[in-house]
Design an enzyme around this catalytic site. Structure first.
Site, mmCIF file in Angstrom:
data_model
loop_
_atom_site.group_PDB
_atom_site.id
_atom_site.type_symbol
_atom_site.label_atom_id
_atom_site.label_comp_id
_atom_site.label_asym_id
_atom_site.label_seq_id
_atom_site.Cartn_x
_atom_site.Cartn_y
_atom_site.Cartn_z
ATOM 1 N N CYS A 1 46.593 -38.421 -8.764
ATOM 2 C CA CYS A 1 47.096 -39.713 -9.284
ATOM 3 C C CYS A 1 47.244 -40.633 -8.083
ATOM 4 O O CYS A 1 48.313 -40.711 -7.468
ATOM 5 C CB CYS A 1 48.416 -39.530 -10.023
ATOM 6 S SG CYS A 1 48.348 -38.332 -11.365
ATOM 7 N N GLY B 1 46.763 -46.369 -3.830
ATOM 8 C CA GLY B 1 45.953 -45.984 -2.692
ATOM 9 C C GLY B 1 46.686 -45.837 -1.382
ATOM 10 O O GLY B 1 46.053 -45.591 -0.350
ATOM 11 N N LYS C 1 48.930 -43.437 -0.414
ATOM 12 C CA LYS C 1 48.910 -42.039 0.034
ATOM 13 C C LYS C 1 47.490 -41.599 0.363
ATOM 14 O O LYS C 1 47.267 -40.837 1.312
ATOM 15 C CB LYS C 1 49.517 -41.139 -1.036
ATOM 16 C CG LYS C 1 50.969 -41.446 -1.364
ATOM 17 C CD LYS C 1 51.503 -40.499 -2.415
ATOM 18 C CE LYS C 1 52.923 -40.845 -2.803
ATOM 19 N NZ LYS C 1 53.012 -42.154 -3.495
ATOM 20 N N ASP D 1 42.311 -41.325 -10.712
ATOM 21 C CA ASP D 1 43.385 -41.906 -11.498
ATOM 22 C C ASP D 1 42.861 -42.128 -12.910
ATOM 23 O O ASP D 1 41.680 -42.458 -13.113
ATOM 24 C CB ASP D 1 43.868 -43.230 -10.901
ATOM 25 C CG ASP D 1 45.268 -43.591 -11.375
ATOM 26 O OD1 ASP D 1 46.242 -43.266 -10.672
ATOM 27 O OD2 ASP D 1 45.370 -44.197 -12.462
ATOM 28 N N ASP E 1 40.768 -37.905 -16.555
ATOM 29 C CA ASP E 1 42.071 -37.422 -16.977
ATOM 30 C C ASP E 1 42.425 -36.206 -16.117
ATOM 31 O O ASP E 1 41.664 -35.229 -16.064
ATOM 32 C CB ASP E 1 42.028 -37.052 -18.456
ATOM 33 C CG ASP E 1 43.407 -36.694 -18.999
ATOM 34 O OD1 ASP E 1 44.373 -36.678 -18.218
ATOM 35 O OD2 ASP E 1 43.511 -36.431 -20.215
ATOM 36 N N ASP F 1 51.126 -36.822 -7.313
ATOM 37 C CA ASP F 1 52.245 -37.756 -7.466
ATOM 38 C C ASP F 1 52.320 -38.088 -8.948
ATOM 39 O O ASP F 1 51.745 -39.070 -9.424
ATOM 40 C CB ASP F 1 52.014 -39.004 -6.617
ATOM 41 C CG ASP F 1 53.211 -39.950 -6.638
ATOM 42 O OD1 ASP F 1 54.246 -39.565 -7.222
ATOM 43 O OD2 ASP F 1 53.100 -41.057 -6.096
ATOM 44 N N CYS G 1 58.954 -39.823 -8.336
ATOM 45 C CA CYS G 1 59.962 -40.813 -7.949
ATOM 46 C C CYS G 1 61.100 -40.808 -8.954
ATOM 47 O O CYS G 1 61.643 -41.852 -9.299
ATOM 48 C CB CYS G 1 59.353 -42.197 -7.815
ATOM 49 S SG CYS G 1 58.510 -42.772 -9.304
#
Length: 663
Positions: free
Chosen positions: A406, A410, A412, A430, A457, A474, A531
């Site tokens: 994911c 951009g 990371k 993604d 996917d 992520d 997060c």
């Protein structure tokens, strides 16, 4: 010269501080005058002493000759008689000390004003010469060129107003004394208040203890809250609008939150009799929802994660934005050169910390950070401090095959390419085609040449391509760690959203594990990060992966951060979850983040093995006879042994006949 009186402005009577400060004339004259005889009269003021000195000088000098008009007479010698008239005075300009001949005229509409010392104010009198000439100069001592000697205006006014002066002076002195006493009393009171203030405040703090509001007060606040909601809806639905209710007092709510937390920290000692802990917690949750604008669901979740004092700090930290940080692109420049270039453009910055060799924190700037020539040239990337940590935990090596499942936007991915020095291969994937546009733009701007962008996917990715050395996941989450960036998270998340995200994350982490080659010489690692600070999206997901795949948790390599949960409420997780790391805004001054690093040790999927072992394992644990049954079975066997042989044979034959019937 005398001061002109403005009839529209009435001068205030004061204690005569200015007059007391203007010393000098009487001091200079005292050198040449004999000591004043002591009398029982009242002590004169400074103006009175000046006039008395002039009067004595004028009486001793006698009649003086007229000076020529317009001349100062600086070089003219006095007559012998005038020179001998004053003993001890040798100045040649003795005529200057003769008092001016003037007559007093009181202005119309004005009365004689007296100063606080009982003297007539000079501003209320006009000096007029007998001969009508107003151009004649008068020196600092009030002397002019007139020959006749007579009393000064202030002296004549003093004689006429003697009785009134005495009465007024007494009244003024009494008023001054009363004012001084009032000032001293007020000062003493203020001093006592300042001295007693802290003690009184301490006593109030000790005496006043937090008490829960009554049910009537709570109902009243609820009615006000409901009326506000109704009025907001009535605007769109054309309903009856109630009168606007008063908004809640946030200061009172904040004080109530602090008092409630103090009671809950020492509940046994500070609690109110007859009140339970659940009542205090319900009130605290209600007040925090009103003060910080959180939903009741989210506050309940946060209260399960944090202790109460830490929860208040977390909520307060979410109200403050995190500092702006940038990451230096070492593919094009060095951090030292970039910092110097930005400082020259008026940017105030510092290194991010000892844990990062590329990060810079921006305090303020005179230029937009996202539009400088250095940014457009790809020398740095605007990236949060917490986004650097997953890549550091992944620790990519040169010439490896790495999957960023994911990748948008951009940051990371470009950091991985930077650490790999544009070697090997990075697959940036993604599921959103629109977000991949920003990925392509950033990779081109930063000079990344070893990345391939795909739109697939992530849950189906092992069927597309596999055999990677390392995978960074992520995962999409509820965003409860970035509330300072998106305050809408406070109210728009519920239990279904959390469980939906958790289900998607479990599918993605299994897909990421299946995409890794366990036989890789340098890799075989998966980094899972979100997060979010919810346990359902972090430890719960990792614990699920440990049960479903041949992976184990390893150290992240980060020196700071809090350990993950191994137990939460009624759930127990794998003990190795201590190696995961949590980051909070109130402790690390960065967005809330969770990081876990997994090592894959076998490419086999243990799902079939668990299903095969399940039937044999269940009877071993459930069908095992209890001790009492063993004793009963033992007693039956003993009874069978005691039976005679014919009876035993008959019983066994009956059992053999029943078996086919059951089959």
């Amino acid at each position: 010269m005398g001061r002109k009186l403005d009839p529209t402005r009435k001068e205030k009577r004061g204690p005569g501080r200015k007059a007391r400060k203007q010393r000098g004339a009487e001091v200079e004259l005292a050198r040449f005058l004999p000591p004043e005889p002591e009398t029982g009269k009242k002590k004169l003021s400074s103006h009175g002493r000046k006039r008395a000195a002039k009067r004595r000088l004028g009486a001793g000098s006698g009649p003086a000759g007229r000076r020529p008009q317009g001349g100062g007479g600086g070089g003219r010698e006095p007559t012998g008689q005038a020179a001998r008239g004053r003993s001890g005075f040798s100045d040649g300009n003795s005529k200057w000390l003769a008092p001016a001949k003037a007559k007093k005229t009181q202005r119309k509409g004005n009365h004689v004003e007296l100063s606080s010392d009982g003297e007539v104010d000079e501003g209320s009198w006009e000096m007029e010469e007998d001969d009508g000439s107003s151009d004649e100069m008068v020196d600092d001592y009030g002397a002019s060129s007139s020959e006749e000697e007579e009393l000064l205006p202030i002296e004549k006014a003093a004689l006429k107003q003697k009785a009134d002066r005495e009465g007024l002076s007494e009244d003024d002195s009494e008023e001054e004394e009363e004012e001084e006493e009032a000032e001293e009393a007020s000062k003493q009171k203020m001093g006592q208040k300042e001295e007693e203030g802290p003690d009184l405040q301490l006593n109030l703090d000790i005496d006043e203890q937090f008490k829960l509001p009554t049910s009537e007060e709570i109902e009243k606040e609820d009615i006000l809250f409901i009326s506000d909601i109704h009025n907001s809806l009535a605007v769109h639905d054309s309903l009856t609008v109630f009168p606007p209710a008063e908004p809640p007092d946030l200061h009172v709510i904040h004080q109530r939150i602090q008092g409630n937390v103090e009671v809950l920290q020492d509940f046994v000692v500070k609690r109110e009799e007859g009140r339970s802990r659940q009542e205090y917690l319900a009130l605290l949750r209600r007040d925090m929802a009103a003060y910080y604008s959180y939903s009741d669901f989210l506050l309940t979740k946060l209260m399960d994660i944090f202790p109460l004092p830490e929860l208040i700090n977390f909520l307060e930290a979410n109200e403050v934005p995190r500092p702006v940080t940038i990451r230096t692109n070492t593919l094009k420049t060095r951090r030292r050169d970039l910092a110097q270039a930005l400082i020259n453009r008026g940017v105030n910055l510092d290194p991010l910390g000892k844990w990062s060799k590329t990060g810079l924190v921006i305090y303020d700037s005179t230029v937009p950070i996202g539009a400088t020539p250095e940014y457009l040239a790809g020398h740095y990337m605007l990236q949060g401090a917490s986004s650097l940590l997953p890549v550091m935990a992944l620790a990519p090596q040169e010439n490896e095959r790495i999957l960023d499942m994911c990748c948008a936007p951009g940051g990371k991915t470009s950091y991985i390419a930077q650490l790999m020095k544009n070697t090997g291969m990075i697959l940036a994937n993604d599921s959103s085609a629109e977000r991949l546009r920003s990925v392509v733009g950033n990779l081109h701007r930063l000079g990344v040449t070893n990345a391939v962008v795909s739109n697939c996917d992530g849950r189906q990715f092992p069927k597309v391509l596999g055999g990677f050395d390392r995978v960074l996941l992520d995962a999409p989450c509820s965003g409860t760690g970035v509330i300072s960036k998106d305050p809408a998270v406070k109210t728009n998340k519920d239990e279904k959203d959390i469980l939906r995200c958790a289900h998607l994350q479990k599918e993605l982490i299994l897909s990421a594990i299946d995409s890794v080659n366990a036989a890789s010489e340098t890799g075989g690692y998966i980094v899972y990060c979100t997060c979010s600070i919810m346990v359902e999206e972090n430890e719960w997901v990792v614990d699920y992966a440990l049960k479903k795949r041949n992976v184990r948790l390893v150290a992240t390599g980060l020196d700071f951060g809090k350990e993950g949960f191994t137990r939460f409420k009624d759930r127990r997780f794998h003990p190795s979850l201590k190696s995961t790391r949590r980051f909070y805004p109130h402790t690390h001054n960065m967005d809330g983040f969770f990081i876990a690093k997994l090592k894959k040790f076998s490419n086999a999927i243990p799902q079939a093995q668990k299903e095969a072992a399940a039937p044999s394992a269940v009877p071993d644990t459930i069908m095992e006879p209890p001790p009492k049954k063993k004793k009963l079975e033992g007693s039956k066997a003993d009874k069978e042994q005691k039976l005679p042989q014919p009876a035993l044979k008959k019983k066994r034959s009956l059992q053999a006949q029943r078996r086919p019937l059951k089959a």
